[in-house]
Design an enzyme around this catalytic site. Structure first.
Site, short mmCIF file in Angstrom:
data_model
loop_
_atom_site.label_atom_id
_atom_site.label_comp_id
_atom_site.label_asym_id
_atom_site.label_seq_id
_atom_site.Cartn_x
_atom_site.Cartn_y
_atom_site.Cartn_z
N HIS A 113 0.79 -1.24 0.00
CA HIS A 113 0.00 0.00 0.00
C HIS A 113 0.83 1.29 0.00
O HIS A 113 0.30 2.35 0.35
CB HIS A 113 -0.96 -0.01 1.20
CG HIS A 113 -0.29 0.09 2.55
ND1 HIS A 113 -0.79 -0.52 3.67
CD2 HIS A 113 0.83 0.72 2.96
CE1 HIS A 113 -0.01 -0.26 4.70
NE2 HIS A 113 0.99 0.49 4.30
N HIS A 146 -2.77 4.56 9.61
CA HIS A 146 -1.45 5.04 10.04
C HIS A 146 -1.62 6.30 10.90
O HIS A 146 -1.17 7.38 10.53
CB HIS A 146 -0.56 5.33 8.84
CG HIS A 146 -0.30 4.15 7.95
ND1 HIS A 146 -1.24 3.63 7.10
CD2 HIS A 146 0.82 3.39 7.79
CE1 HIS A 146 -0.72 2.59 6.44
NE2 HIS A 146 0.53 2.43 6.84
N HIS A 164 9.75 -4.04 4.73
CA HIS A 164 10.22 -2.66 4.77
C HIS A 164 10.40 -2.21 6.20
O HIS A 164 9.71 -2.68 7.10
CB HIS A 164 9.33 -1.68 3.99
CG HIS A 164 7.90 -1.51 4.44
ND1 HIS A 164 6.99 -2.53 4.54
CD2 HIS A 164 7.19 -0.39 4.77
CE1 HIS A 164 5.80 -2.06 4.90
NE2 HIS A 164 5.90 -0.76 5.05
N GLU A 188 3.21 -5.58 8.92
CA GLU A 188 1.92 -5.37 8.23
C GLU A 188 1.43 -6.65 7.55
O GLU A 188 0.24 -6.81 7.29
CB GLU A 188 2.06 -4.26 7.17
CG GLU A 188 2.22 -2.87 7.75
CD GLU A 188 2.42 -1.77 6.68
OE1 GLU A 188 2.29 -0.60 7.04
OE2 GLU A 188 2.72 -2.08 5.51
C1 DHB Z 1 6.15 3.63 3.14
C2 DHB Z 1 5.55 2.38 3.29
C3 DHB Z 1 4.46 2.22 4.14
O1 DHB Z 1 3.86 1.02 4.38
C4 DHB Z 1 3.92 3.33 4.79
O2 DHB Z 1 2.79 3.15 5.53
C5 DHB Z 1 4.50 4.58 4.65
C6 DHB Z 1 5.63 4.72 3.83
C7 DHB Z 1 7.31 3.80 2.22
O3 DHB Z 1 7.87 2.82 1.72
O4 DHB Z 1 7.69 4.95 1.96
FE FE Z 2 2.20 1.16 5.88
#
Ligand code: DHB
Ligand code: FE
Length: 280
Positions: free
Chosen positions: A12, A59, A193, A240
């Protein structure tokens, strides 16, 4: 009777929303990513459900860190795009399905899951970016959406096992709704991530690909993976991915993979995507 026809998983990343909204999808950086969703958009226009139950995480947009529900179901008629600091995304308001949502919360709560009922909320990139990736830029979203928000932002998030079991309860709830509706369940967020601390920028392609294999083939075992493994292997925001197990739990054990796509990089995130047809 309502029935689940397919599950979709997708990342997302908010920068994907910005690329769409600012007409950058053909840029060399973004093109391979958007190309990866083209066939999926076609499949979805041929297999459009009446309702999507969209498992996502907020978020700190709708829920401030003052109150953080573990699992929350949007029962409202409409959900507006949230203002995440740059103004709300220029995407359609999400139309809910209050009657179906009320049935789902009644059924799932009576199966002993303590859901939070939400009658008013805005929806952030966690929900609107998956819709944009899979429906493009229509004047109105072509399906009704029931948001199912999962806390993966403030420790402790629910376990993968709990999410998987909730998916099973959700399936029973869908199948006990007395109206002919076709339903897809989408699990969003991930893949690996980490946005913070010394390991910011972490991506783990082998672990992500094994996660995709196991989600399809052996979700029962994958559901036993503890938080610590997600955080160690997929980064702090990689947790997540427990939301994908909620989607998988809502499907039959028997699924057919219609699409599988994996792409790095998109902002700081490894993007993964699956379409699984439910074989009943
Ligand atoms: C990023 C990824 C995310 O899941 C998020 O909520 C905010 C930023 C990113 O990769 O920049
Ligand atoms: Fe996220």
């Amino acid at each position: 009777m309502a029935r689940i026809t397919a599950g979709i998983a997708t990342s997302h990343v908010p920068a994907i929303g910005a690329a769409i909204d600012n007409d950058r999808t053909a840029d060399p950086y973004w093109k391979p990513l958007f190309d990866g969703y083209r066939e999926s958009r076609q499949w979805l226009s041929d297999h459009r459900p009446d309702v999507v139950i969209l498992v996502y995480n907020d978020h700190a947009s709708a829920f401030s860190l003052d109150i953080v529900p573990t699992f929350a179901v949007g029962c409202a008629e409409k959900f507006a795009p949230a203002d995440e600091g740059w103004g709300p995304r220029p995407v359609p308001v999400v139309e809910g399905h209050p009657e179906f949502a009320a049935h789902l919360v009644q059924s799932v709560i009576q199966q002993d899951f303590d859901l939070t009922i939400v009658n008013r909320m805005d929806v952030d990139h966690g929900l609107t970016v998956p819709l944009s990736l899979l429906f493009g830029q229509p004047a109105a979203w072509p399906v009704r959406v029931i948001p199912l928000a999962v806390n993966v932002v403030l420790y402790p998030p629910p376990s993968g096992r709990r999410c998987y079991q909730l998916g099973k309860a959700l399936r029973r709830a869908v199948e006990s709704f007395d109206e002919d509706l076709t339903v897809q369940v989408w699990g969003t967020g991930g893949m690996s991530h980490q946005l913070q601390g010394p390991r910011a920028g972490l991506i783990n392609q082998p672990w992500d690909n094994a996660f995709l294999d196991r989600l399809v083939e052996d979700p029962e075992a994958l559901a036993q993976v503890p938080h610590l493994e997600y955080v160690r292997e997929a980064g702090s925001e990689g947790v997540e991915l427990v939301m994908w197990l909620l989607m998988r739990g809502a499907l039959s054990h028997r699924v057919r993979t219609i699409r599988r796509f994996y792409h790095v990089p998109a902002s700081n995130t490894a993007v993964g995507h699956l379409i699984l047809e439910d074989l009943g």
